[in-house]
Design a protein around this motif. Structure first.
Motif, PDB file in Angstrom:
ATOM      1  N   UNK A 483       6.996 -13.089   2.134  1.00  0.00           N
ATOM      2  CA  UNK A 483       8.175 -12.339   2.572  1.00  0.00           C
ATOM      3  C   UNK A 483       8.113 -12.063   4.066  1.00  0.00           C
ATOM      4  N   UNK A 484       6.917 -11.710   4.576  1.00  0.00           N
ATOM      5  CA  UNK A 484       6.788 -11.448   6.006  1.00  0.00           C
ATOM      6  C   UNK A 484       7.037 -12.711   6.813  1.00  0.00           C
ATOM      7  N   UNK A 485       6.605 -13.878   6.281  1.00  0.00           N
ATOM      8  CA  UNK A 485       6.805 -15.136   6.999  1.00  0.00           C
ATOM      9  C   UNK A 485       8.264 -15.564   6.967  1.00  0.00           C
ATOM     10  N   UNK A 486       8.907 -15.458   5.801  1.00  0.00           N
ATOM     11  CA  UNK A 486      10.255 -15.997   5.629  1.00  0.00           C
ATOM     12  C   UNK A 486      11.350 -15.076   6.145  1.00  0.00           C
ATOM     13  N   UNK A 487      11.204 -13.776   5.959  1.00  0.00           N
ATOM     14  CA  UNK A 487      12.318 -12.849   6.198  1.00  0.00           C
ATOM     15  C   UNK A 487      12.102 -11.905   7.387  1.00  0.00           C
ATOM     16  N   UNK A 488      10.857 -11.662   7.819  1.00  0.00           N
ATOM     17  CA  UNK A 488      10.621 -10.627   8.830  1.00  0.00           C
ATOM     18  C   UNK A 488      10.404 -11.203  10.220  1.00  0.00           C
ATOM     19  N   UNK A 489      10.233 -12.529  10.335  1.00  0.00           N
ATOM     20  CA  UNK A 489       9.922 -13.151  11.631  1.00  0.00           C
ATOM     21  C   UNK A 489       8.739 -12.465  12.300  1.00  0.00           C
ATOM     22  N   UNK A 490       7.695 -12.173  11.514  1.00  0.00           N
ATOM     23  CA  UNK A 490       6.536 -11.439  12.032  1.00  0.00           C
ATOM     24  C   UNK A 490       5.676 -12.354  12.896  1.00  0.00           C
ATOM     25  N   UNK A 491       5.030 -11.752  13.889  1.00  0.00           N
ATOM     26  CA  UNK A 491       4.084 -12.462  14.732  1.00  0.00           C
ATOM     27  C   UNK A 491       2.631 -12.141  14.360  1.00  0.00           C
ATOM     28  N   UNK A 514      10.793  -7.582  11.598  1.00  0.00           N
ATOM     29  CA  UNK A 514      12.026  -6.803  11.700  1.00  0.00           C
ATOM     30  C   UNK A 514      12.066  -5.625  10.744  1.00  0.00           C
ATOM     31  N   UNK A 515      11.225  -5.622   9.753  1.00  0.00           N
ATOM     32  CA  UNK A 515      11.198  -4.510   8.806  1.00  0.00           C
ATOM     33  C   UNK A 515      12.177  -4.701   7.673  1.00  0.00           C
ATOM     34  N   UNK A 516      11.809  -4.204   6.531  1.00  0.00           N
ATOM     35  CA  UNK A 516      12.666  -4.343   5.359  1.00  0.00           C
ATOM     36  C   UNK A 516      13.834  -3.372   5.453  1.00  0.00           C
ATOM     37  N   UNK A 518      16.243  -2.805   2.871  1.00  0.00           N
ATOM     38  CA  UNK A 518      16.494  -2.096   1.619  1.00  0.00           C
ATOM     39  C   UNK A 518      15.552  -2.630   0.542  1.00  0.00           C
ATOM     40  N   UNK A 519      15.223  -1.752  -0.392  1.00  0.00           N
ATOM     41  CA  UNK A 519      14.389  -2.160  -1.516  1.00  0.00           C
ATOM     42  C   UNK A 519      15.213  -2.771  -2.651  1.00  0.00           C
ATOM     43  N   UNK A 520      16.536  -2.822  -2.464  1.00  0.00           N
ATOM     44  CA  UNK A 520      17.408  -3.456  -3.457  1.00  0.00           C
ATOM     45  C   UNK A 520      17.479  -4.945  -3.157  1.00  0.00           C
ATOM     46  N   UNK A 521      17.031  -5.760  -4.119  1.00  0.00           N
ATOM     47  CA  UNK A 521      17.006  -7.204  -3.905  1.00  0.00           C
ATOM     48  C   UNK A 521      18.401  -7.790  -4.039  1.00  0.00           C
ATOM     49  N   UNK A 522      18.680  -8.843  -3.272  1.00  0.00           N
ATOM     50  CA  UNK A 522      19.968  -9.538  -3.440  1.00  0.00           C
ATOM     51  C   UNK A 522      20.038 -10.171  -4.827  1.00  0.00           C
ATOM     52  N   UNK A 544       6.423   0.155  -0.881  1.00  0.00           N
ATOM     53  CA  UNK A 544       6.946  -0.705   0.184  1.00  0.00           C
ATOM     54  C   UNK A 544       7.796   0.176   1.101  1.00  0.00           C
ATOM     55  N   UNK A 545       7.474   0.161   2.385  1.00  0.00           N
ATOM     56  CA  UNK A 545       8.204   1.008   3.337  1.00  0.00           C
ATOM     57  C   UNK A 545       8.148   0.364   4.714  1.00  0.00           C
ATOM     58  N   UNK A 546       8.983   0.908   5.612  1.00  0.00           N
ATOM     59  CA  UNK A 546       8.961   0.469   7.014  1.00  0.00           C
ATOM     60  C   UNK A 546       7.770   1.108   7.709  1.00  0.00           C
ATOM     61  N   UNK A 547       7.107   0.364   8.548  1.00  0.00           N
ATOM     62  CA  UNK A 547       5.953   0.884   9.261  1.00  0.00           C
ATOM     63  C   UNK A 547       6.340   1.869  10.341  1.00  0.00           C
ATOM     64  N   UNK A 548       5.376   2.685  10.756  1.00  0.00           N
ATOM     65  CA  UNK A 548       5.652   3.677  11.800  1.00  0.00           C
ATOM     66  C   UNK A 548       5.987   3.006  13.124  1.00  0.00           C
ATOM     67  N   UNK A 549       5.361   1.864  13.401  1.00  0.00           N
ATOM     68  CA  UNK A 549       5.614   1.148  14.666  1.00  0.00           C
ATOM     69  C   UNK A 549       6.532  -0.049  14.433  1.00  0.00           C
ATOM     70  N   UNK A 550       7.268  -0.065  13.337  1.00  0.00           N
ATOM     71  CA  UNK A 550       8.128  -1.186  13.008  1.00  0.00           C
ATOM     72  C   UNK A 550       7.481  -2.093  11.980  1.00  0.00           C
ATOM     73  N   UNK A 551       8.245  -3.052  11.572  1.00  0.00           N
ATOM     74  CA  UNK A 551       7.718  -3.956  10.567  1.00  0.00           C
ATOM     75  C   UNK A 551       7.762  -3.346   9.165  1.00  0.00           C
TER      76      UNK A 551
END
Length: 560
Positions: A483-491, A514-516, A518-522, A544-551
């Motif tokens: 999920x982090x690779x496909x949807x978050x564009x994480x480095x 970019x951070x999640x 919503x926890x509601x799946x499409x 599952x939550x948004x991080x304090x520094x993003x992500x």
């Protein structure tokens, strides 16, 4: 002293004699009885000759038409097999003679019947019947004589057998029973530590004489050695008690490690057995993994007492250590070394069991993937081809039909894509039971899908997870990283595995993407739902939550 007359040999000869007498008497009796099987038939046939003789005289007088038939019947009776067997050497001479005379007389009578007047036959038939009576009487006496012979043979055989049995009893009493009784009395005296037993009869020429002489020599030697043995018995008793106690401890430990599933409870049971037996203050087991260690113990350590340790090795490679504290008497060193070896094998089998269970789970999942690929995937592919053909067929038709086909195409594409993701999930193959190595193996193909840096910090002992827990944890980590690779564009993606302050297992996956939202799946996506279901199967919780520094931060917590 040599055995001149063996007891077994003498008894064997007597028994052979009994068997021979039995066989002879029984054989002779059976032979005589077998020869008498047709005596009754012979007497019956001989008796019927009288009636047939008078019947022939009657028919000859009346001129009966059945004369020739009855004449042939008479000839057949006279030469019956039961009568012909009388012409043997062991049959008494008077019986054979009377039968021969009877046959010769009949030849003359038969000639008279055929050639002479009836009066000639009637005049001689009474004399002929008299000969038949004498013949029947001789047969009767012969049969009675054979029965008398059978009875005599049986009585003589029984008398001879009884004589041999009485001889064997007398022989056993003098040559076996009395010497054995003396030996038993002497052995009972020796059992009561009295070596001055009555003298034994060493002059017997059989085995008991040799045994008596050997027993006498042995008792003398035992009397000399008894004193020295008493001194050594005490020392041996103490050693045996120690060895017995050690064996009991090792047996109990072995029973604890023989459970179907080797887990922390089994190892704690072993440590508890050793601590109770050796009265230790504290005992601990440390198992070293590639990047973490698994530690647990029994008892409360005391800072003022020193620690003693043994290295646990497997194939000359250190696997951990066994440490303990004792207050008064130190434990037996051989016992502690044996326990350390048993724990080493237990740790090895714990890992082997985990690898085996993990292999079975992976094999089952691969089987499901093959079945899905061979059935549902082929069906979806066929439907996509058919849908393409349908598009070409209805091209230019109504807009409503085109929109329905487009919706169906999108839904079919989503289903096909989800099936491919499901197949990729099922085909996850992990061969290593070590958690850190399994995570590294699982992350290798994912690193090829992204330029992001993936870091792994594993401080969680592999023994804290069983095979099913490890498979579910690996799937959750894999889904979170995907999920982090496909949807978050994480480095950067960081995976941390450690034990929480409460003692639970904790796995965290953090990214700087970019951070999640919503926890509601499409609609048509089930990744988060499956992750939550796996967490429930682990008996834990997935946050599952948004991080304090993003992500996004995914935290899995479950009990060991």
């Amino acid at each position: 002293m040599l055995v001149k007359r063996s007891v077994t040999g003498s008894l064997a000869k007597a028994l052979v004699g009994i068997v021979i007498l039995s066989v002879l008497s029984t054989g002779l009796a059976l032979t005589t009885v077998a020869d008498s099987l047709r005596d009754a038939e012979a007497v019956n046939i001989a008796g019927s000759l009288r009636m047939q003789s008078y019947r022939l005289a009657f028919e000859l007088t009346n001129g009966s038409s059945e004369l020739n038939e009855h004449l042939a019947q008479y000839q057949q009776s006279l030469l019956a097999p039961a009568l012909l067997k009388l012409d043997r050497f062991y049959v008494p001479a008077d019986v054979r003679q009377k039968y021969l005379v009877l046959r010769q007389s009949w030849l003359a009578l038969e000639k008279q019947i055929q050639e002479s007047p009836p009066e000639d036959y009637q005049a001689n038939v009474a004399n002929y019947v008299n000969q038949i009576d004498h013949f029947v009487l001789a047969l009767q006496r012969y049969s009675e004589r054979k029965l008398t012979i059978v009875a005599a043979i049986s009585v003589m055989g029984y008398i001879a057998i009884i004589a041999l049995v009485l001889f064997c009893i007398r022989f056993m009493r003098h040559q076996v029973v009395t010497p054995l009784k003396r030996l038993v009395d002497a052995s009972l005296r020796m059992q009561q530590r009295d070596f001055n037993h009555p003298p034994l009869d060493v002059s017997l020429p059989n085995e008991l004489g040799v045994l008596s002489q050997t027993f006498t020599v042995m008792s003398g030697e035992l009397a000399k050695l008894y004193q020295s043995l008493e001194q050594k018995v005490q020392e041996k008793t103490e050693r045996l008690q120690q060895a017995n106690r050690t064996l009991e401890v090792l047996y109990s430990c072995s029973q604890a490690l023989s459970a179907g599933q080797l887990d922390q409870r089994a190892f704690e049971q072993v440590l508890g057995i050793v601590r109770t037996s050796e009265k230790l203050q504290c005992i601990r087991l440390n198992v070293q993994d590639s990047l973490s260690q698994w530690q647990f113990g029994i008892g409360d350590p005391r800072p003022e007492l020193p620690w003693h340790s043994l290295i646990i090795t497997q194939d000359d490679k250190p696997q951990g250590s066994l440490s303990w504290q004792h207050e008064n008497h130190p434990p037996h060193p051989h016992l502690m070394q044996s326990v350390a070896n048993m724990l080493s094998r237990g740790v090895y089998f714990n890992r082997a069991q985990k690898e085996h269970m993990q292999f079975l789970l992976m094999e089952e999942r691969a089987t499901i993937a093959r079945e899905l690929h061979d059935s549902l995937a082929q069906a979806l592919t066929f439907l996509r081809i058919q849908l393409t053909l349908l598009k070409r067929t209805v091209a230019g038709s109504s807009q409503q039909a085109t929109e329905i086909i487009d919706d169906f195409d999108r839904a079919l594409g989503d289903a096909y894509r989800q099936l491919r993701e499901l197949l990729a999930t099922f085909r996850l193959s992990i061969q290593d039971a070590d958690l850190n190595a399994a995570l590294q193996q699982m992350l290798e193909p994912l690193k090829l899908l992204t330029s992001a840096r993936i870091q792994l910090h594993c401080r969680l002992a592999s023994q804290a997870l069983n095979a099913q827990q490890q498979v579910h944890a690996l799937q959750i980590v894999r889904e979170a990283v995907l999920n982090a690779i496909k949807h978050a564009n994480a480095q950067e993606i960081v995976i941390r595995c450690q034990a929480s302050p409460t003692g639970n297992n904790e796995i965290t996956i953090c990214d700087d993407g970019s951070g999640i939202e919503s926890l509601d799946e499409p609609e048509g996506h089930y990744g988060l739902t499956i992750m939550n279901e796996r967490a429930v199967r682990l008996g834990g919780m997935l946050l599952i939550k948004r991080g304090d520094a993003g992500g996004t931060e995914v935290c899995l917590t479950f009990p060991p």
